[in-house]
Design a protein around this motif. Structure first.
Motif, PDB file in Angstrom:
ATOM      1  N   TYR A  36       0.811  -1.211   0.000  1.00 48.74           N
ATOM      2  CA  TYR A  36       0.000   0.000   0.000  1.00 48.74           C
ATOM      3  C   TYR A  36       0.849   1.268   0.000  1.00 48.74           C
ATOM      4  O   TYR A  36       0.425   2.296  -0.539  1.00 48.74           O
ATOM      5  CB  TYR A  36      -1.020  -0.050   1.135  1.00 48.74           C
ATOM      6  CG  TYR A  36      -1.985  -1.206   0.921  1.00 48.74           C
ATOM      7  CD1 TYR A  36      -2.662  -1.339  -0.292  1.00 48.74           C
ATOM      8  CD2 TYR A  36      -2.179  -2.183   1.877  1.00 48.74           C
ATOM      9  CE1 TYR A  36      -3.517  -2.404  -0.533  1.00 48.74           C
ATOM     10  CE2 TYR A  36      -3.041  -3.250   1.646  1.00 48.74           C
ATOM     11  CZ  TYR A  36      -3.701  -3.351   0.438  1.00 48.74           C
ATOM     12  OH  TYR A  36      -4.549  -4.404   0.201  1.00 48.74           O
ATOM     13  N   VAL A  53      -5.304   4.243   3.390  1.00 52.57           N
ATOM     14  CA  VAL A  53      -5.589   3.711   2.064  1.00 52.57           C
ATOM     15  C   VAL A  53      -6.997   3.137   2.071  1.00 52.57           C
ATOM     16  O   VAL A  53      -7.379   2.434   3.004  1.00 52.57           O
ATOM     17  CB  VAL A  53      -4.573   2.607   1.674  1.00 52.57           C
ATOM     18  CG1 VAL A  53      -4.858   2.084   0.278  1.00 52.57           C
ATOM     19  CG2 VAL A  53      -3.144   3.127   1.764  1.00 52.57           C
ATOM     20  N   TRP A  54      -7.763   3.462   1.036  1.00 52.93           N
ATOM     21  CA  TRP A  54      -9.118   2.931   0.895  1.00 52.93           C
ATOM     22  C   TRP A  54      -9.087   1.860  -0.175  1.00 52.93           C
ATOM     23  O   TRP A  54      -8.505   2.041  -1.243  1.00 52.93           O
ATOM     24  CB  TRP A  54     -10.088   4.055   0.541  1.00 52.93           C
ATOM     25  CG  TRP A  54     -10.341   4.932   1.723  1.00 52.93           C
ATOM     26  CD1 TRP A  54     -11.363   4.815   2.615  1.00 52.93           C
ATOM     27  CD2 TRP A  54      -9.551   6.042   2.163  1.00 52.93           C
ATOM     28  NE1 TRP A  54     -11.253   5.788   3.585  1.00 52.93           N
ATOM     29  CE2 TRP A  54     -10.149   6.556   3.333  1.00 52.93           C
ATOM     30  CE3 TRP A  54      -8.388   6.657   1.695  1.00 52.93           C
ATOM     31  CZ2 TRP A  54      -9.643   7.643   4.031  1.00 52.93           C
ATOM     32  CZ3 TRP A  54      -7.875   7.739   2.388  1.00 52.93           C
ATOM     33  CH2 TRP A  54      -8.504   8.222   3.542  1.00 52.93           C
ATOM     34  N   LEU A  55      -9.721   0.732   0.134  1.00 54.25           N
ATOM     35  CA  LEU A  55      -9.644  -0.446  -0.723  1.00 54.25           C
ATOM     36  C   LEU A  55     -11.003  -0.852  -1.265  1.00 54.25           C
ATOM     37  O   LEU A  55     -12.031  -0.638  -0.621  1.00 54.25           O
ATOM     38  CB  LEU A  55      -9.089  -1.634   0.080  1.00 54.25           C
ATOM     39  CG  LEU A  55      -7.824  -1.407   0.898  1.00 54.25           C
ATOM     40  CD1 LEU A  55      -7.494  -2.650   1.704  1.00 54.25           C
ATOM     41  CD2 LEU A  55      -6.670  -1.014   0.009  1.00 54.25           C
ATOM     42  N   PRO A  61      -6.373  -1.155  -3.732  1.00 49.22           N
ATOM     43  CA  PRO A  61      -6.532   0.240  -3.317  1.00 49.22           C
ATOM     44  C   PRO A  61      -7.088   1.107  -4.442  1.00 49.22           C
ATOM     45  O   PRO A  61      -6.847   0.844  -5.618  1.00 49.22           O
ATOM     46  CB  PRO A  61      -5.102   0.656  -2.973  1.00 49.22           C
ATOM     47  CG  PRO A  61      -4.240  -0.231  -3.787  1.00 49.22           C
ATOM     48  CD  PRO A  61      -4.977  -1.536  -3.915  1.00 49.22           C
ATOM     49  N   GLY A  64      -5.408   6.852  -1.631  1.00 50.13           N
ATOM     50  CA  GLY A  64      -4.603   6.790  -0.420  1.00 50.13           C
ATOM     51  C   GLY A  64      -3.879   8.091  -0.171  1.00 50.13           C
ATOM     52  O   GLY A  64      -3.844   8.982  -1.023  1.00 50.13           O
ATOM     53  N   GLY A 101      -7.750   2.440  -9.645  1.00 51.33           N
ATOM     54  CA  GLY A 101      -6.870   1.681  -8.757  1.00 51.33           C
ATOM     55  C   GLY A 101      -6.194   0.539  -9.483  1.00 51.33           C
ATOM     56  O   GLY A 101      -5.005   0.266  -9.289  1.00 51.33           O
TER      57      GLY A 101
END
Length: 159
Positions: A36, A53-55, A61, A64, A101
């Motif tokens: 990440y 971090v957004w997944l 991801p 982030g 992403g």
């Protein structure tokens, strides 16, 4: 960020309603941190901690960054603003977020594949024998485990 954002009642409410927050200890899981951090560096041009971090549900991801103040200030979006923006984007542009992403991760993987193929070599027999000697010397046959507490191998002490 822990005190000022994660313990903030308004931010906690947004997080708990719309996200599945997970805290990763980068010292315990440097492998997760590395993946990440590569993403954050590729998308922001810098890295550091704390890292957010957004997944996607598949753990890919899509956005982030590092430190975010709890509220908007001095031209920076605050954590609360970012969370609300991401909630909106997730509802309206989920497919696009995933595609963005995916493109970044594909580029990172290609770059890492080149680096890893140049670095991957089987450990030399001498290295394996040395590690075995060190591990077997600290193994506790009576109680199990290695050495004193914590009773599991400490890789950083063997090199």
């Amino acid at each position: 960020m822990e005190r000022e954002s994660f313990e903030n009642a308004q931010i906690a409410e947004i997080l708990n309603e719309h996200f599945v927050p997970i805290k990763v200890d980068r010292e315990e899981r440097p492998d997760v941190d590395r993946v990440y951090m590569n993403f954050v560096q590729a998308t922001t041009g810098h890295g550091g901690w704390p890292m957010n971090v957004w997944l996607m549900p598949d753990l890919q991801p899509f956005v982030g960054g590092t430190y975010f103040p709890p509220d908007d200030s001095t031209g920076r979006h605050g954590f609360k603003t970012i969370l609300l923006f991401l909630v909106k984007q997730w509802k309206e542009n989920q497919t696009r977020l995933g595609m963005q992403g995916s493109l970044v991760m594909t580029a990172i993987k290609q770059q890492l594949d080149v680096i890893m193929s140049a670095q991957q070599k089987a450990p030399e027999t001498k290295c394996i024998e040395s590690l075995f000697t060190k591990l077997s010397g600290s193994f506790d046959e009576t109680h199990g485990g290695f050495g004193g507490a914590p009773r599991f191998p400490q890789p950083s002490t063997y090199f």
